[in-house]
Motif scaffolding. Structure first.
Motif, PDB file in Angstrom:
ATOM      1  N   ARG A  41       0.954  -1.575   0.264  1.00  0.00           N
ATOM      2  CA  ARG A  41       0.069  -0.435   0.083  1.00  0.00           C
ATOM      3  C   ARG A  41       0.852   1.213  -0.231  1.00  0.00           C
ATOM      4  NH1 ARG A  41      -2.321   3.468   4.197  1.00  0.00           N
ATOM      5  NH2 ARG A  41      -1.326   1.182   5.690  1.00  0.00           N
ATOM      6  N   VAL A  42       0.535   1.520  -0.964  1.00  0.00           N
ATOM      7  CA  VAL A  42       1.399   3.569  -1.049  1.00  0.00           C
ATOM      8  C   VAL A  42       0.435   4.567  -0.133  1.00  0.00           C
ATOM      9  CG1 VAL A  42       3.466   3.352  -1.855  1.00  0.00           C
ATOM     10  CG2 VAL A  42       0.937   3.257  -3.257  1.00  0.00           C
ATOM     11  N   GLY A  43      -0.860   4.783  -0.613  1.00  0.00           N
ATOM     12  CA  GLY A  43      -2.189   6.000   0.001  1.00  0.00           C
ATOM     13  C   GLY A  43      -1.998   5.510   0.989  1.00  0.00           C
ATOM     14  N   LYS A  44      -3.762   6.059   1.470  1.00  0.00           N
ATOM     15  CA  LYS A  44      -4.170   5.699   3.003  1.00  0.00           C
ATOM     16  C   LYS A  44      -4.774   4.787   2.600  1.00  0.00           C
ATOM     17  CE  LYS A  44      -6.758   9.046   2.825  1.00  0.00           C
ATOM     18  NZ  LYS A  44      -6.733  10.465   2.807  1.00  0.00           N
ATOM     19  N   ARG A  45      -5.495   3.817   3.587  1.00  0.00           N
ATOM     20  CA  ARG A  45      -5.280   2.359   3.656  1.00  0.00           C
ATOM     21  C   ARG A  45      -6.966   2.633   3.205  1.00  0.00           C
ATOM     22  NH1 ARG A  45      -6.243  -1.100   8.790  1.00  0.00           N
ATOM     23  NH2 ARG A  45      -3.933  -1.963   7.895  1.00  0.00           N
ATOM     24  N   GLY A  46      -7.718   1.790   1.648  1.00  0.00           N
ATOM     25  CA  GLY A  46      -8.165   1.876   1.022  1.00  0.00           C
ATOM     26  C   GLY A  46      -8.328   2.828   0.379  1.00  0.00           C
ATOM     27  N   GLU A  47      -7.476   3.296   0.025  1.00  0.00           N
ATOM     28  CA  GLU A  47      -8.079   4.444  -1.415  1.00  0.00           C
ATOM     29  C   GLU A  47      -7.400   3.682  -2.360  1.00  0.00           C
ATOM     30  OE1 GLU A  47      -5.253   8.927  -1.616  1.00  0.00           O
ATOM     31  OE2 GLU A  47      -4.293   7.105  -0.653  1.00  0.00           O
ATOM     32  N   GLY A  48      -6.624   2.625  -2.424  1.00  0.00           N
ATOM     33  CA  GLY A  48      -6.471   2.316  -4.039  1.00  0.00           C
ATOM     34  C   GLY A  48      -4.908   2.492  -5.047  1.00  0.00           C
ATOM     35  N   LYS A  49      -4.381   3.030  -3.813  1.00  0.00           N
ATOM     36  CA  LYS A  49      -3.008   3.322  -4.402  1.00  0.00           C
ATOM     37  C   LYS A  49      -2.160   1.339  -4.233  1.00  0.00           C
ATOM     38  CE  LYS A  49      -3.846   7.944  -5.425  1.00  0.00           C
ATOM     39  NZ  LYS A  49      -3.662   9.436  -4.503  1.00  0.00           N
ATOM     40  N   TRP A  50      -1.279   1.512  -4.533  1.00  0.00           N
ATOM     41  CA  TRP A  50       0.112   0.006  -4.790  1.00  0.00           C
ATOM     42  C   TRP A  50       1.097   0.259  -4.873  1.00  0.00           C
ATOM     43  CZ3 TRP A  50      -2.595  -2.602  -1.093  1.00  0.00           C
ATOM     44  CH2 TRP A  50      -4.247  -2.440  -1.552  1.00  0.00           C
ATOM     45  N   GLU A  51       2.235  -0.402  -5.015  1.00  0.00           N
ATOM     46  CA  GLU A  51       3.602  -0.456  -5.316  1.00  0.00           C
ATOM     47  C   GLU A  51       3.155  -1.723  -5.330  1.00  0.00           C
ATOM     48  OE1 GLU A  51       6.759   1.450  -3.859  1.00  0.00           O
ATOM     49  OE2 GLU A  51       6.386   1.683  -2.461  1.00  0.00           O
TER      50      GLU A  51
ATOM     51  N   VAL B 212     -12.958 -11.804  17.861  1.00  0.00           N
ATOM     52  CA  VAL B 212     -10.988 -11.280  17.762  1.00  0.00           C
ATOM     53  C   VAL B 212     -11.320  -9.481  16.841  1.00  0.00           C
ATOM     54  CG1 VAL B 212      -9.469 -11.508  16.456  1.00  0.00           C
ATOM     55  CG2 VAL B 212     -10.338 -13.804  17.851  1.00  0.00           C
ATOM     56  N   PHE B 213     -12.446  -9.582  17.052  1.00  0.00           N
ATOM     57  CA  PHE B 213     -12.771  -8.465  15.327  1.00  0.00           C
ATOM     58  C   PHE B 213     -12.973  -7.707  16.936  1.00  0.00           C
ATOM     59  CE2 PHE B 213     -13.883 -11.671  11.824  1.00  0.00           C
ATOM     60  CZ  PHE B 213     -13.092 -11.413  10.927  1.00  0.00           C
ATOM     61  N   ARG B 214     -13.689  -7.514  17.565  1.00  0.00           N
ATOM     62  CA  ARG B 214     -14.391  -6.601  18.697  1.00  0.00           C
ATOM     63  C   ARG B 214     -12.888  -6.712  19.092  1.00  0.00           C
ATOM     64  NH1 ARG B 214     -19.215  -9.377  18.362  1.00  0.00           N
ATOM     65  NH2 ARG B 214     -21.153  -7.911  17.921  1.00  0.00           N
ATOM     66  N   ALA B 215     -12.664  -7.743  19.901  1.00  0.00           N
ATOM     67  CA  ALA B 215     -10.495  -7.456  20.389  1.00  0.00           C
ATOM     68  C   ALA B 215     -10.329  -6.088  19.333  1.00  0.00           C
ATOM     69  CB  ALA B 215     -10.224  -8.223  20.580  1.00  0.00           C
ATOM     70  N   ILE B 216      -9.626  -6.645  18.260  1.00  0.00           N
ATOM     71  CA  ILE B 216      -8.810  -5.458  17.584  1.00  0.00           C
ATOM     72  C   ILE B 216     -10.142  -3.557  17.686  1.00  0.00           C
ATOM     73  CG2 ILE B 216      -9.461  -4.206  15.159  1.00  0.00           C
ATOM     74  CD1 ILE B 216      -8.404  -7.569  14.457  1.00  0.00           C
TER      75      ILE B 216
ATOM     76  N   VAL C  12     -17.188  -5.957  11.046  1.00  0.00           N
ATOM     77  CA  VAL C  12     -16.413  -7.015  10.608  1.00  0.00           C
ATOM     78  C   VAL C  12     -15.150  -5.363   9.903  1.00  0.00           C
ATOM     79  CG1 VAL C  12     -15.150  -8.636   8.809  1.00  0.00           C
ATOM     80  CG2 VAL C  12     -16.577  -9.168  10.694  1.00  0.00           C
ATOM     81  N   LEU C  13     -15.912  -4.781   8.916  1.00  0.00           N
ATOM     82  CA  LEU C  13     -15.182  -3.400   8.316  1.00  0.00           C
ATOM     83  C   LEU C  13     -14.283  -3.434   9.342  1.00  0.00           C
ATOM     84  CD1 LEU C  13     -14.951  -3.085   5.037  1.00  0.00           C
ATOM     85  CD2 LEU C  13     -16.617  -1.440   5.584  1.00  0.00           C
ATOM     86  N   ASP C  14     -15.227  -2.218   9.957  1.00  0.00           N
ATOM     87  CA  ASP C  14     -14.184  -1.366  10.644  1.00  0.00           C
ATOM     88  C   ASP C  14     -13.198  -1.759  11.803  1.00  0.00           C
ATOM     89  OD1 ASP C  14     -17.111   0.122  11.068  1.00  0.00           O
ATOM     90  OD2 ASP C  14     -17.969  -0.135  12.891  1.00  0.00           O
ATOM     91  N   ALA C  15     -13.093  -3.183  11.950  1.00  0.00           N
ATOM     92  CA  ALA C  15     -11.876  -4.082  12.548  1.00  0.00           C
ATOM     93  C   ALA C  15     -11.375  -4.000  11.659  1.00  0.00           C
ATOM     94  CB  ALA C  15     -12.947  -5.297  13.442  1.00  0.00           C
ATOM     95  N   LEU C  16     -11.462  -4.519  10.425  1.00  0.00           N
ATOM     96  CA  LEU C  16     -10.436  -4.036   9.073  1.00  0.00           C
ATOM     97  C   LEU C  16      -9.833  -2.444   9.075  1.00  0.00           C
ATOM     98  CD1 LEU C  16     -12.080  -6.962   6.844  1.00  0.00           C
ATOM     99  CD2 LEU C  16     -10.874  -7.139   8.368  1.00  0.00           C
ATOM    100  N   ARG C  17     -10.756  -1.955   8.836  1.00  0.00           N
ATOM    101  CA  ARG C  17     -10.321  -0.568   9.062  1.00  0.00           C
ATOM    102  C   ARG C  17      -9.746   0.169  10.092  1.00  0.00           C
ATOM    103  NH1 ARG C  17     -16.112   1.189   6.812  1.00  0.00           N
ATOM    104  NH2 ARG C  17     -15.403   1.855   5.001  1.00  0.00           N
TER     105      ARG C  17
END
Ligand SMILES: Nc1nc2c(c(=O)[nH]1)N[C@H]1C(S)=C(S)[C@@H](COP(=O)(O)OP(=O)(O)OC[C@H]3O[C@@H](n4cnc5c(=O)[nH]c(N)nc54)[C@H](O)[C@@H]3O)O[C@H]1N2
Ligand SMILES: Nc1nc2c(c(=O)[nH]1)N[C@H]1C(S)=C(S)[C@@H](COP(=O)(O)OP(=O)(O)OC[C@H]3O[C@@H](n4cnc5c(=O)[nH]c(N)nc54)[C@H](O)[C@@H]3O)O[C@H]1N2
Ligand code: SF4
Ligand SMILES: [Mo]
Length: 747
Positions: free
Chosen positions: A76-86, A403-407, A435-440
């Protein structure tokens, strides 16, 4: 098969590969020239599919080199979830990931690293091995929703799970919450043939399905009411004297307690709970009990009913046991683990995880059966009787929602890293928003996948994975069957794709596990697994070339030679000492569906309809294959099923977009107005996201928009107390039409 074509002369090799787009794991012949697959077809000699492939299997070449595939390691190069990769090299990615995990272990302890997996698709024993050696007990799959509660409860009661069904002499099969007509076509094909020869089929499903259409009896029960039905079947079978008195007398313990317990659960009692007539309940119980030998095939529906799941599975186990439909020809067989090849469990290095770390497994204090407390007990029992134990990966896992709640909360302790392989948790785990909140939120995330899924899009690294044609495969029912099916690599991985095995191994080596990974390639590891079989092959490839699978000779009624069953008492424990010792009821106690109109009348006023959020449907496999137009055209938009009467009440017409809402949130699908479901029942499709849309925050290719898991519940009190299974089927919902302006914004 005779052909007038000389493949060898044309430089074409025929490789014995497989399809792994679902775990039927059909055999494939791949025609390969210069390391390119020219064509594929079903392997006529493969035992499960005997030459057939479904519409997913047939598009393997489109999947193999699809333009959207992830082909290089991405950072990842951009912000998380921004869709920018190298694009970076594997070495660099692995060095950086290892350094980060090492740092997290140092600062927070190994348990701060968790792994997420999906349904069985790859070498999960390797992931377990990595985690055990790393020191974390927090690996998990959504196994809680899929067979594992069944396996563990059946093993607690019978000493092993009778998941091998022997149809050779069977006279009746119950498909309880299973629809092989869409989820297991090779099996459906087989069943249809047997039905022509007199096999009776009973289907228990709230929907009129492809399978119900081929059945002798169809029981359209209220979603989530399987426990009431199973208890009423027990009542009928016991009080009409339809059980097997000799088997019960000699091989079962606790029949008196069971008979007393189910006296109250009459078909009349079950009628308002199941929406089935008492007559139909009686007729179906009689059909199963009086047509011996018979089978009850595993269906996933019972594993997804939250707090009622465990008792329902338990009751189903007892039905089989008291009718003597266990380990006899034509019934459900207790095969035990393989003593002939190295099992997955023996590859897992479970002995390296300390007791101190096991005790930290998230969820083990609440849900004891699928975590270390229950697994240790079952493993000890199994070792004593069979000599080997079930796989720990799958059977002994952290509780995913916890686990998602622990995150998110840091409770019971911080979870800082998540390694994701072969799953798309945003779409397949419960309560997707959580789940999405935890992954973010999670500090560090790595995903191994074929595609840029919504989950991958939130990761720090995405690693390109080799598919079934690019790797060898061994399958053996989550490492628990006594047989194995083997396939060879058709071609080298394309681009920079690698096997999951190599990911775990190469990461492990960087984290001090070098001596523990003696097998450089997956083929080396597989050769080690099959060596004790004594086929004398010099290489794994040679084994596949000449043998392809290993099926031991079936031995029926092993309890006669072994002096009983693999439980503490040596009998089938109708009154379960294992469950009792773990603090659970030794008999299946009735509890209503997680949300229902009888126990929760106020809730039912706001959410008056009954919801089930799941069923496999063609052509998709969970959240996969939506990218491929050649299958997507078969089912291009998400649909839920609704009865015409209910549709009319809500002013809904065929094809209308409709919001479906529960206490957790809402999502929308289109209406399929059909008599296949009863009035008030809503059945949604699962898995949906829209790869054709932008994979960017906040929409992430519409990953919540039509995602049925937004609706499900994973609260501790809604989960099964034994297994932690959360609630997908048997919920309450409301519906309303999407208004046309909203629809434009949404799409
Ligand atoms: N509401 C509801 N939820 C459900 C269900 C339901 O009926 N209703 N069913 C449940 C069931 S039974 C199951 S099994 C789960 C399934 O849950 P998942 O296994 O998470 O299902 P998929 O969405 O298919 O995600 C699999 C991902 O793994 C990738 N993949 C496939 N093969 C490989 C591989 O070999 N290696 C790697 N690294 N990646 C691979 C695919 O591209 C895909 O992105 O969902 C569960 N969720
Ligand atoms: N096409 C396709 N095939 C698949 C998969 C896929 O995603 N797509 N997934 C694979 C996986 S991982 C699995 S686990 C298997 C599962 O395959 P199956 O065991 O067949 O499970 P499902 O198709 O999820 O659900 C079976 C039936 O349960 C019914 N049902 C819904 N709620 C209830 C309820 O409360 N009680 C009862 N008794 N029935 C209910 C549904 O209407 C559905 O017809 O399929 C595998 N095969
Ligand atoms: S996707 Fe189809 S061809 Fe592939 S393993 Fe499953 S049933 Fe077989
Ligand atoms: Mo599954």
């Amino acid at each position: 098969m005779k052909r007038n074509f000389d493949f060898e002369q044309e430089g074409i090799q025929v490789k014995k590969s497989c399809c792994y787009f679902c775990h039927q794991n059909c055999g494939v012949l791949a025609y390969v020239k210069d390391d390119k697959v020219l064509a594929i077809e079903g392997d006529p000699d493969f035992p499960t599919n005997t030459g057939g492939l479904c519409c997913r299997g047939n598009i393997a070449l489109l999947h193999l080199d699809h333009p959207d595939r992830v082909n290089y390691p991405l950072r990842r190069v951009g912000k998380r979830g921004e869709g920018k990769w190298e694009t970076i090299s594997w070495d660099q990615a692995l060095d950086e990931i290892a350094a980060k995990l090492g740092q997290i272990r140092e600062e927070y302890g190994a348990e701060a690293v968790a792994t997420a997996g999906g349904t069985q698709r790859t070498d999960d024993w390797a992931r377990r091995r990595f985690m055990n050696l790393f020191g974390s007990p927090n690996g998990f799959h959504n196994s809680h929703l899929c067979w594992i509660p069944t396996f563990m409860i059946e093993t607690a009661v019978c000493g092993w799970s009778p998941f091998e069904i022997d149809l050779s002499y069977s006279r009746c099969i119950v498909l309880w919450g299973q629809n092989p007509g869409a989820s297991n076509m090779p099996e459906m094909h087989h069943l249809s043939e047997l039905r022509q020869k007199g096999l009776k089929i009973i289907t228990i499903d709230p929907r009129f399905t492809e399978t119900a259409a081929k059945s002798d009896l169809w029981l359209p029960l209220r979603p989530g009411s399987d426990l009431a039905l199973a208890l009423a079947w027990l009542h009928v079978i016991i009080y009409e004297g339809l059980y097997d008195p000799v088997f019960v007398e000699n091989y079962c313990e606790g029949f008196g307690e069971l008979a007393n317990h189910v006296e109250q659960y009459t078909p009349e009692w079950a009628e308002p709970l199941t929406w089935l007539s008492a007559d139909l309940i009686r007729e179906s119980a009689r059909m199963y009990a009086m047509n011996k030998p018979g089978n009850i095939q595993w269906g996933v529906a019972m594993d997804q009913q939250g707090r009622a799941s465990g008792a329902a599975i338990h009751a189903r186990t007892l039905i089989r046991a008291i009718t003597g439909n266990l380990d006899a020809p034509g019934s459900d067989l207790l095969t035990g683990p393989s003593l002939e090849f190295i099992t997955d469990e023996e590859m897992e290095a479970n002995e390296y995880l300390s007791e101190e770390q096991k005790a930290k497994q998230i969820g083990a204090d609440k849900f004891k059966l699928l975590t270390w407390p229950g697994y240790s007990k079952i493993a000890e029992m199994s070792k004593k009787y069979w000599g080997k134990v079930p796989t720990a990966e799958w059977m002994c896992e952290a509780h995913p929602p916890s686990v998602f709640r622990a995150i998110l909360s840091g409770d019971p302790y911080p979870v800082k890293a998540l390694l994701v392989s072969a799953t798309n948790p945003v779409n397949s785990y419960g309560e997707s928003k959580l789940v999405l909140d935890a992954l973010r939120e999670v500090d560090f995330m790595v995903t191994c996948d074929y595609w840029m899924t919504p989950t991958a899009a939130l990761s720090d690294y995405v690693l390109p994975i080799a598919g079934a044609l690019e790797r060898p495969t061994i399958t053996s029912s989550y490492g628990c069957s006594d047989f194995l099916l083997a396939s060879q690599r058709a071609i080298k991985p394309m681009y920079e794709r690698r096997n999951d095995y190599n990911f775990w191994r190469d990461l492990g080596i960087r984290l001090g596990q070098k001596d523990m990974w003696p097998w450089e390639t997956v083929e080396d590891a597989y050769l080690h697994k099959i060596e004790p079989l004594g086929y004398g092959s010099d290489s794994y490839d040679e084994f596949v070339e000449y043998w392809r699978f290993h099926f031991p000779e079936r031995q029926y009624q092993k309890y006669l030679d072994k002096g009983g069953f693999g439980t503490p008492s040596g009998k089938i424990e109708l009154y379960s000492s294992v469950l009792k010792d773990l603090g659970y009821s030794p008999l299946p106690e009735y509890v209503g569906p997680v949300e229902n109109e009888i126990d929760h009348p106020e809730l039912a006023e706001e959410y008056p309809l009954v919801l089930s959020t799941g069923n496999g449907f063609m052509p998709f496999h969970h959240s996969e294959h939506f990218q491929i137009p050649d299958v997507r055209f078969l089912n291009s938009e998400p649909y839920f099923q609704i009865n015409p009467e209910t549709a009319e009440e809500y002013g809904i017409e065929e094809g209308d977009w409709v919001w479906i809402e529960t206490q957790r949130g809402r999502m929308k699908q289109k209406a399929d107005v059909t008599q296949a479901v009863a009035p008030r029942v809503i059945i949604t499709q699962r898995g949906w996201w829209f790869p054709e849309r932008k994979m960017k925050e906040p929409d992430l290719a519409g990953c919540l928009e039509s995602n049925t898991n937004v609706l499900t519940s994973t609260r501790d009190e809604d989960c099964c107390p034994l297994s932690g299974t959360w609630a997908n089927r048997g919920l309450l919902c409301k519906i309303y039409k999407v208004d046309s302006t909203e629809q434009k914004e949404g799409n």
